[in-house]
Design a protein around this motif. Structure first.
Motif, PDB file in Angstrom:
ATOM      1  N   SER A 115      40.431  42.400 -85.223  1.00  0.00           N
ATOM      2  CA  SER A 115      39.527  42.008 -86.305  1.00  0.00           C
ATOM      3  C   SER A 115      38.256  42.832 -86.173  1.00  0.00           C
ATOM      4  O   SER A 115      37.652  42.881 -85.095  1.00  0.00           O
ATOM      5  N   TYR A 116      37.867  43.493 -87.248  1.00  0.00           N
ATOM      6  CA  TYR A 116      36.711  44.393 -87.208  1.00  0.00           C
ATOM      7  C   TYR A 116      35.495  43.743 -87.863  1.00  0.00           C
ATOM      8  O   TYR A 116      35.598  43.139 -88.926  1.00  0.00           O
ATOM      9  N   LYS A 117      34.350  43.912 -87.220  1.00  0.00           N
ATOM     10  CA  LYS A 117      33.094  43.378 -87.731  1.00  0.00           C
ATOM     11  C   LYS A 117      32.272  44.510 -88.348  1.00  0.00           C
ATOM     12  O   LYS A 117      32.686  45.668 -88.347  1.00  0.00           O
ATOM     13  N   ASN A 118      31.088  44.174 -88.853  1.00  0.00           N
ATOM     14  CA  ASN A 118      30.255  45.185 -89.502  1.00  0.00           C
ATOM     15  C   ASN A 118      29.797  46.252 -88.505  1.00  0.00           C
ATOM     16  O   ASN A 118      29.309  45.921 -87.414  1.00  0.00           O
ATOM     17  N   PRO A 119      29.944  47.541 -88.852  1.00  0.00           N
ATOM     18  CA  PRO A 119      29.497  48.611 -87.961  1.00  0.00           C
ATOM     19  C   PRO A 119      27.987  48.552 -87.732  1.00  0.00           C
ATOM     20  O   PRO A 119      27.217  48.252 -88.648  1.00  0.00           O
ATOM     21  N   LYS A 120      27.586  48.855 -86.482  1.00  0.00           N
ATOM     22  CA  LYS A 120      26.171  48.829 -86.103  1.00  0.00           C
ATOM     23  C   LYS A 120      25.735  50.217 -85.648  1.00  0.00           C
ATOM     24  O   LYS A 120      26.431  50.874 -84.879  1.00  0.00           O
ATOM     25  N   GLN A 121      24.579  50.631 -86.128  1.00  0.00           N
ATOM     26  CA  GLN A 121      24.067  51.951 -85.806  1.00  0.00           C
ATOM     27  C   GLN A 121      23.837  52.074 -84.298  1.00  0.00           C
ATOM     28  O   GLN A 121      23.241  51.210 -83.667  1.00  0.00           O
ATOM     29  N   VAL A 122      24.357  53.168 -83.711  1.00  0.00           N
ATOM     30  CA  VAL A 122      24.245  53.371 -82.259  1.00  0.00           C
ATOM     31  C   VAL A 122      22.824  53.742 -81.869  1.00  0.00           C
ATOM     32  O   VAL A 122      22.278  53.244 -80.880  1.00  0.00           O
ATOM     33  N   LYS A 177      32.816  50.786 -76.743  1.00  0.00           N
ATOM     34  CA  LYS A 177      32.960  51.383 -75.419  1.00  0.00           C
ATOM     35  C   LYS A 177      32.506  52.837 -75.425  1.00  0.00           C
ATOM     36  O   LYS A 177      31.839  53.300 -74.493  1.00  0.00           O
ATOM     37  N   ASP A 178      32.850  53.569 -76.490  1.00  0.00           N
ATOM     38  CA  ASP A 178      32.417  54.966 -76.594  1.00  0.00           C
ATOM     39  C   ASP A 178      30.921  55.062 -76.856  1.00  0.00           C
ATOM     40  O   ASP A 178      30.261  55.991 -76.393  1.00  0.00           O
ATOM     41  N   ALA A 179      30.381  54.106 -77.605  1.00  0.00           N
ATOM     42  CA  ALA A 179      28.938  54.098 -77.876  1.00  0.00           C
ATOM     43  C   ALA A 179      28.145  53.991 -76.583  1.00  0.00           C
ATOM     44  O   ALA A 179      27.075  54.584 -76.431  1.00  0.00           O
ATOM     45  N   VAL A 180      28.676  53.227 -75.622  1.00  0.00           N
ATOM     46  CA  VAL A 180      28.028  53.092 -74.315  1.00  0.00           C
ATOM     47  C   VAL A 180      27.937  54.448 -73.621  1.00  0.00           C
ATOM     48  O   VAL A 180      26.910  54.794 -73.036  1.00  0.00           O
ATOM     49  N   ARG A 181      28.998  55.240 -73.708  1.00  0.00           N
ATOM     50  CA  ARG A 181      29.008  56.546 -73.034  1.00  0.00           C
ATOM     51  C   ARG A 181      28.188  57.589 -73.791  1.00  0.00           C
ATOM     52  O   ARG A 181      27.735  58.570 -73.205  1.00  0.00           O
ATOM     53  N   LEU A 182      28.011  57.378 -75.083  1.00  0.00           N
ATOM     54  CA  LEU A 182      27.204  58.321 -75.876  1.00  0.00           C
ATOM     55  C   LEU A 182      25.711  58.043 -75.747  1.00  0.00           C
ATOM     56  O   LEU A 182      24.886  58.899 -76.044  1.00  0.00           O
ATOM     57  N   ASP A 183      25.381  56.837 -75.279  1.00  0.00           N
ATOM     58  CA  ASP A 183      23.973  56.465 -75.117  1.00  0.00           C
ATOM     59  C   ASP A 183      23.319  57.375 -74.079  1.00  0.00           C
ATOM     60  O   ASP A 183      23.766  57.470 -72.939  1.00  0.00           O
ATOM     61  N   ASN A 192      23.946  58.883 -88.506  1.00  0.00           N
ATOM     62  CA  ASN A 192      25.149  58.367 -89.164  1.00  0.00           C
ATOM     63  C   ASN A 192      26.213  57.868 -88.201  1.00  0.00           C
ATOM     64  O   ASN A 192      27.351  57.634 -88.607  1.00  0.00           O
ATOM     65  N   LEU A 193      25.846  57.672 -86.938  1.00  0.00           N
ATOM     66  CA  LEU A 193      26.800  57.227 -85.930  1.00  0.00           C
ATOM     67  C   LEU A 193      26.757  55.697 -85.806  1.00  0.00           C
ATOM     68  O   LEU A 193      25.713  55.122 -85.481  1.00  0.00           O
ATOM     69  N   TYR A 194      27.904  55.054 -86.043  1.00  0.00           N
ATOM     70  CA  TYR A 194      27.988  53.592 -86.015  1.00  0.00           C
ATOM     71  C   TYR A 194      29.098  53.143 -85.064  1.00  0.00           C
ATOM     72  O   TYR A 194      30.178  53.752 -85.017  1.00  0.00           O
ATOM     73  N   ALA A 195      28.816  52.082 -84.305  1.00  0.00           N
ATOM     74  CA  ALA A 195      29.832  51.467 -83.442  1.00  0.00           C
ATOM     75  C   ALA A 195      30.509  50.332 -84.199  1.00  0.00           C
ATOM     76  O   ALA A 195      29.847  49.540 -84.879  1.00  0.00           O
TER      77      ALA A 195
END
Length: 389
Positions: A226-233, A309-315, A327-330
């Protein structure tokens, strides 16, 4: 259909037989009691798999956290895969993904009130989490990815099986992706078929149920993503999931199995461009340049979707273009039970915790139903004070 992502390297089957003998001997040593499994005087719930790669462990552990966190003090113990630290670490607000691993870091950010710890030695990790001088008041421990860690004997053993990689159709490493024989599923108290298509037919449920060949004592459940609203990284924005319907999407993933995400999101986007990396991938300079280049070449309107999980590594990664940063959203992922099984699953978990907790607000006095008019001291009902919730 089920098992459609399985690829068997037939020429490696002889190596798989050798691997199977080794893992089979190890399991037999545990069955005979030569290698010892420890039980603990606290509810311990293990979530793991038999297949190498993603089967949805993190969203299922997060489901258990949400189910229990308002009722008991929850601790999560993980190995902390690919962390740069050693030994036992109890996460705090100063930790990074390098300290504790990307998945524990993700859970700590989402659930700051929950104990998140890492330790390769799960027995020592549990000992530390039940020490009030280290983690005061721990009432239940969730073991992340511990199905093969047999030195711990959990109270509930949950086995996750990817719908697209059913263990009954797979082979042992290195020909397939099984960590041990599929017969290991008999150790599970609960088996969950994960990442099921949302439109799965009744006949498919029946076929899988029969094919899995579980024992009567084992509960079988089915979940879907189930997918929720994307959040800006790199910002505070949140966009409705429906808003990507008119956009060209760059799907950036470093997870074991992104195919189900592609299947789910493709009908919702104008177009989708997958940019996939291996599980737990650490992004290098060449990767960042490719991300910038790929996104710049895409037509507008466009956005980048990645996993939490990828957003954590891109931080903290340097070199991303401003266009990418903006324009990057998790995309938050949760699991949803199918066949109206949610209440049954919740009841199994809460009932186990209630019966085994020592200080939980779910705990009930064993004497609460004894006669209250007795004058004998030994028959007086005990009074248990529960913490206020």
């Amino acid at each position: 259909m089920e098992g459609d992502f399985i690829k068997i390297n037939e020429w490696l089957l002889p190596a798989s037989w050798i691997y199977g003998m080794i893992t089979g001997l190890r399991n037999q040593l545990f069955e005979l009691g030569i290698l010892k499994s420890r039980s603990f005087k606290i509810p311990v719930i293990s979530v793991g798999n038999i297949t190498v790669g993603g089967s949805g462990k993190t969203p299922h552990v997060e489901y258990l956290i949400r189910l229990l966190q308002d009722k008991v003090k929850v601790a999560v113990l993980s190995r902390g895969y690919k962390r740069k630290s050693k030994g036992f670490i109890l996460a705090d607000d100063t930790m990074t993904a390098d300290d504790i691993g990307d998945e524990p870091y993700q859970m700590k950010k989402k659930f700051p009130q929950v104990y998140i710890a890492v330790d390769k030695n799960r027995c020592e990790g549990i000992d530390n989490l039940t020490d009030d001088t280290i983690a005061k008041g721990t009432e239940v421990i969730l073991l992340d990815d511990a199905f093969q860690h047999r030195y711990v004997k959990p109270g509930i053993n949950i086995l996750l099986v990817d719908y697209h990689r059913l263990i009954i159709h797979d082979k042992l490493l290195p020909a397939g992706r099984l960590r041990e024989s599929k017969d290991g599923k008999s150790r599970a108290d609960i088996v969950i078929i994960t990442k099921c298509p949302k439109d799965l037919k009744a006949i498919n449920f029946r076929v899988i149920t029969k094919a899995m060949g579980l024992y009567p004592y084992q509960g079988l459940f089915f979940t879907t993503l189930s997918y929720k609203n994307p959040k800006q990284v790199f910002g505070e924005k949140e966009k409705p999931l429906e808003s990507i319907s008119g956009e060209n999407v760059l799907l950036l993933t470093g997870i074991a199995s992104p195919k189900q995400m592609i299947i789910d999101l493709e009908p919702q986007c104008k177009s989708i461009t997958p940019l996939s990396y291996p599980d737990h991938h650490r992004f290098r300079k060449s990767d960042i340049e490719k991300i910038n280049r790929t996104f710049a070449a895409m037509p507008s309107p466009k956005t980048i979707i990645t996993t939490e999980k990828d957003a954590v590594r891109l931080d903290g990664i340097q070199g991303l273009s401003q266009e990418v940063l903006d324009n990057l959203y998790a995309l938050p992922i949760e699991i949803k039970f199918m066949l109206d099984q949610e209440n049954l699953f919740n009841e199994k978990i809460i009932s186990y915790v209630r019966k085994n907790s020592r200080n939980s607000i779910l705990a009930k006095s064993k004497d609460e139903h004894k006669p209250k008019d007795s004058d004998h001291t030994g028959n007086r009902p005990r009074t248990i004070i529960f913490r206020n919730n």
